[in-house]
Design an enzyme around this catalytic site. Structure first.
Site: not given
Ligand SMILES: Cc1cc2nc3c(=O)[nH]c(=O)nc-3n(C[C@H](O)[C@H](O)[C@H](O)COP(=O)(O)OP(=O)(O)OC[C@H]3O[C@@H](n4cnc5c(N)ncnc54)[C@H](O)[C@@H]3O)c2cc1C
Length: 463
Positions: A41, A113, A180, A186, A442
């Protein structure tokens, strides 16, 4: 031999978050990592790709400066600097995890490990020295890598996976992206924005095939509008890398076609890192490339748990983290509920962005619900117009009988930051009318959620 309450194997968003929560709960904790803290990540996934996509977005703004009444001699890019920025962002994030480990008094053990009987982990470091550690509980979070197809072997040069795609030294002139899903599109968007000639090949009838069909269709239109070639119902049968370029034989509904490009990016999913970590020796059950666990991530062997990409469920960073937290809270004896996998948001950070949670319209119909569906286009949103980003829409799906919010699907600028409203609303069992009575600010893109809900109940104001 050092002894811990908990040893976590792997330091991705599953592992390092698990270790921090374990330490918070008072467990003496260690984490084992063979590469860089932060896992895929932070080092090779979520974060560096978003850094690349930010460069693409800024470049796009520069190229369209005139649309905003601004002028610029010539927008240009330096590909190697774009890559360097992304790598620097990743390195900085990994350092951040190092700091968090120290802050939470977690021992970081560097090396590979392997589980051993007697609740032990043998860690082999880069000098090939092995040391054993013991723990009452061991949590496997060894993640995954790019999946290789037999007819699409990655050589790291002409046929590449995601790691190479985010660290190329030279920008390719042309690229074929196979797959895709979020990762594929991306990169397709990034390289296309940088000026590479991109073709996306997708086996299924729709791009981003897990999304609601209307989202997939809109996204395909956007990809094509941006100049990306899209081939659906198509599969790469073989690649020939013997020449200067790569030649890919693609089977389509109309027959076979040969595509030629500098590089083929294989983005066809992931393969878990479950080999050579001692699962077989301990007779830990696996199924279809995943470790089998119960609702609280316990394997069939006492004291051994698994979370994140190595277990069934969506392979996403936020899922890995949530599973790890739940796993250690259960070990602590806390009164916790299993994770609701029906309420996990999924995001794609191309342009336009995609964000969704819950059922698609098709799934909701198949589940037998009578539906109230509402849609609000960003072309009717003042904020979107002002931003010059009026592509896309928000779609909401409610159960007509009890008002349950079954699904929410968005495509457009910034929607990945908007989906959390639907996640929270669904978690709190919010009905459509409650969303309507919650006044939205808004002008914001988020008004589109309120308006889409209003559309579902025939109360829409701005269309
Ligand atoms: C290009 C790309 C983009 C992505 N973008 C997103 C996104 O935007 N949002 C999102 O939610 N998800 C995204 N993902 C998915 C996300 O990265 C993963 O779901 C997530 O990293 C899984 O976390 P994990 O902790 O299970 O494993 P990983 O992050 O894979 O970490 C596992 C760690 O364990 C280490 N390890 C493995 N074996 C051993 C061993 N035997 N001993 C010691 N250490 C070991 C590895 O070196 C690695 O550091 C993306 C993935 C990719 C590839």
């Amino acid at each position: 031999m050092s002894k811990y309450d908990i040893i976590v194997l792997g330091s991705g968003p599953g592992g390092y978050v698990t270790a921090i929560r374990a330490s918070q709960l008072g467990f003496k904790t260690a984490i084992v990592e063979k590469e860089s803290l932060g896992g895929v990540c932070l080092n090779w996934g979520c974060i560096p790709t978003k850094a690349l996509l930010k460069s693409a977005e800024v470049f796009d703004y520069l190229k369209h400066a005139e649309d905003y009444g601004l002028s610029l001699e010539k927008a240009d890019k330096d590909f190697s600097k774009v890559i360097k920025r992304s790598r620097d962002v990743a390195a900085g994030m990994s350092k951040g995890v190092q700091f968090l480990m120290k802050k939470n008094k977690i021992d970081v053990i560097e090396g590979f490990g392997k589980l051993k009987s007697g609740k032990k982990v043998a860690v082999t470091d880069k000098d090939d020295k092995t040391k054993e550690y013991q723990a009452d509980n061991i949590i496997v979070a060894t993640g995954a890598r790019s999946r290789e197809l037999p007819n699409l072997k990655q050589d790291g040069k002409k046929v590449i996976g995601y790691r190479e795609a985010m660290s190329l030294e030279k920008q390719p002139k042309s690229m074929i992206v196979v797959g895709s899903g979020a990762i594929g599109v991306e990169f397709a968007h990034f390289y296309n924005a940088m000026g590479t000639d991109v073709t996306v090949v997708e086996f299924l009838p729709n791009v981003v095939p897990l999304e609601d069909e209307e989202i997939s269709k809109q996204f395909e239109r956007s990809l094509k509008k941006a100049g990306i070639k899209v081939m659906t119902n198509s599969s790469v049968e073989s690649v020939d890398t013997s020449g200067k370029t790569v030649k890919a034989k693609v089977k389509t509904k109309k027959g076979e076609e040969t595509l030629e490009a500098d590089i083929v990016l294989s983005a066809v999913g992931i393969k878990t890192n479950i080999e050579n970590i001692g699962l077989e020796d301990l007779k830990i059950k696996t199924d279809k490339d995943k470790i089998v666990v119960d609702d609280f991530y316990k394997t069939n062997v006492d004291g051994i748990y698994a979370i994140g990409d190595v277990v069934h469920g969506p392979a996403l960073a936020h899922v890995a983290s949530a599973e790890g937290i739940l796993c250690v809270e259960k070990i602590k004896g806390m009164d916790v509920e299993p994770l609701d996998y029906g309420n996990i948001p999924g995001c794609t950070y191309a342009t336009p962005e995609i964000a969704s949670v819950g059922m698609t319209e098709k799934q909701a119909k198949e589940a037998g619900y009578e539906l109230k569906v509402g849609k609000f286009p960003f072309s009717a949103s003042g904020k979107a117009k002002a931003a010059g980003k009026s592509e896309g829409f928000v779609k909401v799906i409610f159960d007509a009988k009890y008002g349950e919010w079954l699904g929410c699907h968005m495509i457009g600028a910034g929607v990945t930051d908007m989906i959390a409203e639907a996640v929270l609303g669904r978690k709190l069992e919010t009905t459509g009318h409650e969303v309507l009575k919650a006044v939205h600010p808004h002008p914001t893109m988020s008004e589109a959620v309120m308006e889409a809900v209003a559309a579902a109940y025939d109360e829409v104001i701005h269309i």
